[in-house]
Design an enzyme around this catalytic site. Structure first.
Site, PDB file in Angstrom:
ATOM      1  N   CYS A  91       0.808  -1.229   0.000  1.00 51.77           N
ATOM      2  CA  CYS A  91       0.000   0.000   0.000  1.00 51.77           C
ATOM      3  C   CYS A  91       0.836   1.271   0.000  1.00 51.77           C
ATOM      4  O   CYS A  91       0.346   2.333  -0.384  1.00 51.77           O
ATOM      5  CB  CYS A  91      -0.944   0.014   1.200  1.00 51.77           C
ATOM      6  N   HIS A 342      -9.053   3.943  -1.509  1.00 52.87           N
ATOM      7  CA  HIS A 342      -7.680   3.451  -1.354  1.00 52.87           C
ATOM      8  C   HIS A 342      -7.257   2.695  -2.616  1.00 52.87           C
ATOM      9  O   HIS A 342      -7.289   1.467  -2.651  1.00 52.87           O
ATOM     10  CB  HIS A 342      -7.608   2.544  -0.127  1.00 52.87           C
ATOM     11  N   CYS A 372       0.593   1.979   6.533  1.00 53.79           N
ATOM     12  CA  CYS A 372       0.823   0.562   6.791  1.00 53.79           C
ATOM     13  C   CYS A 372       0.891  -0.179   5.467  1.00 53.79           C
ATOM     14  O   CYS A 372       0.319   0.256   4.456  1.00 53.79           O
ATOM     15  CB  CYS A 372      -0.267  -0.014   7.674  1.00 53.79           C
ATOM     16  N   GLY A 374       1.314  -4.245   3.417  1.00 55.43           N
ATOM     17  CA  GLY A 374       1.229  -5.695   3.484  1.00 55.43           C
ATOM     18  C   GLY A 374       2.562  -6.329   3.826  1.00 55.43           C
ATOM     19  O   GLY A 374       3.627  -5.841   3.443  1.00 55.43           O
TER      20      GLY A 374
END
Length: 386
Positions: A91, A342, A372, A374
């Site tokens: 992300c 997102h 944050c 993955g």
């Protein structure tokens, strides 16, 4: 000593990432080309001067494979000598793209770079690149053994974070409601107009307003939604980020080169960092990343006038706020991914675009962004207004 500055930043409005979403009819390379050309037009940039285009994208499969950063350059009609690089830090991919562009500029490998990213989740569905199938899982027996066969899942991680911080469903739903209300207010007050490049669609209509904002949502409505990751849990579709389409781009160079080109930069790339974190809860990385970037920057939390912390799930951004003690009013003041959406690989650049324009509009000296990612990672960036 060379520095890195952001001359301008531009994004598309964010579309719903499903068939029928506003941007679902546009190939992601073409969507990328749109923001590249908008950035060039806004700044008077001669694309022939660009040393590299560093582009974030998460689901690098199908229409987003084979180095979409390169195909974005070609789709934009830019000279063939301009290369493209595609980055995957989940992300945070396009935030990492900005880090790499800034590092290249500071090191002298680049004079002018463009950083950004894209994701078309309507055309390349969530999970396409790690669905297994004929090509297997993204991790093998050694990782499975290390984590005792745990099936890594961000939704489950978000539930674990909520449990750790003791968040109730009502607290998380209120955070989601705040995101929608702040985003709606930002749209109504025209705060995004200076950062969004309109997209003319196939039917001739113009798309220039983020599509995911839900006006009039109530806590009662949010409280009725199912919790798919845990029976009687607290994470629902209503307090999680939306599946979306979108792209964003930023022009990065040195102060000296900007002056020679007649550009007035918005912000200086002050400090950037990245950390690893527990891949089971997976999404707590922004907390240590913030601590690390502030230490390296020589700043305190009180020095920061605005925070963009990606609302992957309400427990992530609210947990970050609880852990750091940051002023809630300064957190995602124009709404976050729960409301705005997102588009994975494009989100880091979208957040940074929103952040630098907000800093300029409000006269905020320092801004901080954290995401944050993955696998249990996080980027953090401090920007300084110029």
């Amino acid at each position: 000593m060379r520095d890195a500055v952001i001359v301008d930043a531009v994004r598309t409005a964010v579309g719903k990432g499903k068939p029928g979403g506003a941007l679902s009819g546009i190939h992601p390379a073409d969507l990328s080309a749109h923001v590249l050309n908008a950035l060039a037009a806004r700044t008077g940039l001669d694309p022939a001067l660009v040393d590299d285009v560093v582009w974030g994208c998460v689901s690098q499969i199908g229409e987003q494979t084979a180095c979409i950063g390169r195909y974005a350059v070609l789709a934009a009609g830019w000279p063939e000598h301009v290369p493209g690089l595609t980055v995957d830090r989940q992300c945070g991919s396009s935030q990492q793209a900005v880090h790499q562009a800034a590092a290249g500029v500071i090191a002298g490998q680049y004079d002018i770079a463009v950083a950004g990213g894209v994701e078309s989740m309507s055309r390349v569905p969530l999970g396409s690149s790690f669905a297994g199938g004929d090509y297997g899982a993204p991790y093998g027996p050694l990782v499975a053994e290390r984590y005792e066969g745990f099936a890594f899942n961000q939704g489950v991680g978000a539930e674990l974070i909520a449990e750790e911080f003791g968040f109730s469903r009502a607290e998380l739903d209120q955070h989601a409601l705040d995101s929608h209300e702040r985003a709606a207010r930002a749209i109504d007050e025209g705060r995004f107009k200076g950062q969004i490049t309109p997209v003319t669609l196939a039917d001739g209509s113009v798309f220039d307003t983020d599509e995911g904002v839900r006006r009039g949502t109530t806590l009662d409505q949010l409280g009725q939604l199912k919790t798919p990751f845990k029976e009687n849990g607290v994470i629902s579709a209503g307090n999680a980020s939306q599946i979306s389409d979108g792209a964003a781009a930023l022009l990065v160079t040195t102060s000296e080169i900007a002056a020679a080109q007649g550009w007035t930069p918005i912000a200086r790339f002050h400090t950037g960092t990245v950390v690893g974190a527990d891949p089971v809860t997976m999404l707590k990385g922004p907390i240590p990343a913030t601590e690390k970037v502030l230490k390296r920057a020589g700043l305190t939390l009180d020095d920061i006038g605005a925070f963009e912390v990606n609302e992957a799930f309400a427990s992530v951004s609210l947990g970050w706020q609880r852990a750091t003690g940051a002023d809630y009013a300064r957190l995602n003041p124009n709404g976050g991914a729960i409301a705005l959406g997102h588009p994975l690989g494009g989100s880091g650049a979208r957040l940074m675009t929103t952040l630098v324009h907000h800093m300029r509009d409000q006269g905020i000296r320092y801004g901080l962004q954290a995401m944050c990612e993955g696998g249990g990672m996080a980027n953090a960036t401090v920007l300084e207004l110029l």
